[in-house]
Design an enzyme around this catalytic site. Structure first.
Site, short mmCIF file in Angstrom:
data_model
loop_
_atom_site.label_atom_id
_atom_site.label_comp_id
_atom_site.label_asym_id
_atom_site.label_seq_id
_atom_site.Cartn_x
_atom_site.Cartn_y
_atom_site.Cartn_z
N CYS A 39 -7.83 5.94 -5.35
CA CYS A 39 -8.14 7.26 -5.61
C CYS A 39 -7.11 8.15 -5.19
O CYS A 39 -7.14 9.14 -5.44
CB CYS A 39 -9.32 7.57 -5.04
SG CYS A 39 -9.76 6.94 -3.34
N HIS A 40 -6.17 7.54 -4.35
CA HIS A 40 -5.04 8.23 -3.77
C HIS A 40 -3.97 8.53 -4.81
O HIS A 40 -3.35 9.51 -4.66
CB HIS A 40 -4.47 7.74 -2.47
CG HIS A 40 -3.98 6.17 -2.76
ND1 HIS A 40 -4.62 4.99 -2.76
CD2 HIS A 40 -2.48 6.02 -2.84
CE1 HIS A 40 -3.95 4.27 -3.07
NE2 HIS A 40 -2.69 4.76 -3.25
N GLU A 81 3.81 4.17 -1.43
CA GLU A 81 3.94 3.54 -2.86
C GLU A 81 5.41 4.15 -3.51
O GLU A 81 5.58 3.77 -4.56
CB GLU A 81 2.96 3.91 -3.68
CG GLU A 81 1.67 3.20 -3.11
CD GLU A 81 0.47 3.19 -4.16
OE1 GLU A 81 0.49 4.08 -5.03
OE2 GLU A 81 -0.49 2.51 -3.80
N TYR A 124 -6.38 15.01 -12.22
CA TYR A 124 -7.64 14.85 -12.41
C TYR A 124 -7.99 15.23 -13.93
O TYR A 124 -8.75 14.79 -14.49
CB TYR A 124 -8.47 16.01 -11.61
CG TYR A 124 -8.29 15.51 -10.08
CD1 TYR A 124 -9.23 14.56 -9.62
CD2 TYR A 124 -7.58 16.18 -9.03
CE1 TYR A 124 -9.28 14.19 -8.27
CE2 TYR A 124 -7.50 15.86 -7.86
CZ TYR A 124 -8.27 14.64 -7.35
OH TYR A 124 -8.15 14.50 -6.15
N ASN A 156 -15.70 7.47 -4.23
CA ASN A 156 -15.01 6.14 -4.14
C ASN A 156 -15.36 5.22 -3.01
O ASN A 156 -14.86 5.75 -1.84
CB ASN A 156 -13.62 6.14 -4.72
CG ASN A 156 -12.75 4.78 -4.63
OD1 ASN A 156 -13.65 3.85 -4.48
ND2 ASN A 156 -11.79 4.87 -4.55
#
Length: 152
Positions: free
Chosen positions: A118-119, A146, A89, A110
């Site tokens: 956003c993850h 991912e 952030y 979001n």
């Protein structure tokens, strides 16, 4: 507004379209099911993404999230974070302006999670929060899918 739901490893998800653009992705099964070309293509893309996010590339269809200009600026920056990468952030706040708290609030609002990733934003010490139905467990699952690594 046309909606189309799909089964996912995170449970049912519903895509919503307005004027040829995706405006939301919500947890749960939508009441109305309309198979527009865009929603069918987006559903198929998500199915492939859940199988192999690195092979899918960026979401190729138009997105139009409802939000303030500042939120849209944050969401655009989220779309630039590559699959498998994670930022904080604080780093995002330095990149686009604002504070880590204001970035966190925009990220939390979001309306198109996963597609606007956003993850991929975490706190300095830990994962931070996640507004998906499964909360932080969903965020951790998406990052594991991912094979994400911190880049900032």
């Amino acid at each position: 507004m046309p909606q189309l739901s799909l089964h996912s490893p995170l449970g049912p998800l519903t895509l919503t379209e307005e004027e040829g653009k995706i405006i939301s992705l919500d947890w749960g099964w939508g009441r109305d099911q309309t198979e527009t070309p865009l929603l069918c293509e987006a559903r198929d893309w998500l199915d492939k993404w859940f199988d192999d996010p690195k092979a899918s590339g960026a979401f190729p269809f138009p997105l139009e999230p409802f939000g303030t200009p500042y939120q849209k600026k944050i969401w655009a920056a989220l779309c630039a974070i590559p699959v498998g990468s994670v930022t904080t952030y604080q780093a995002l706040a330095q990149q686009v302006g604002g504070s880590p708290r204001s970035v966190g609030q925009a990220v939390g609002r979001n309306p198109i999670p996963i597609l606007i990733p956003c993850h991929r934003v975490v706190a300095q010490r830990g994962l931070g929060g996640y507004s998906g139905d499964g909360g932080i467990e969903d965020k951790q699952w998406l990052l594991n899918l991912e094979e994400a690594r911190l880049t900032a």
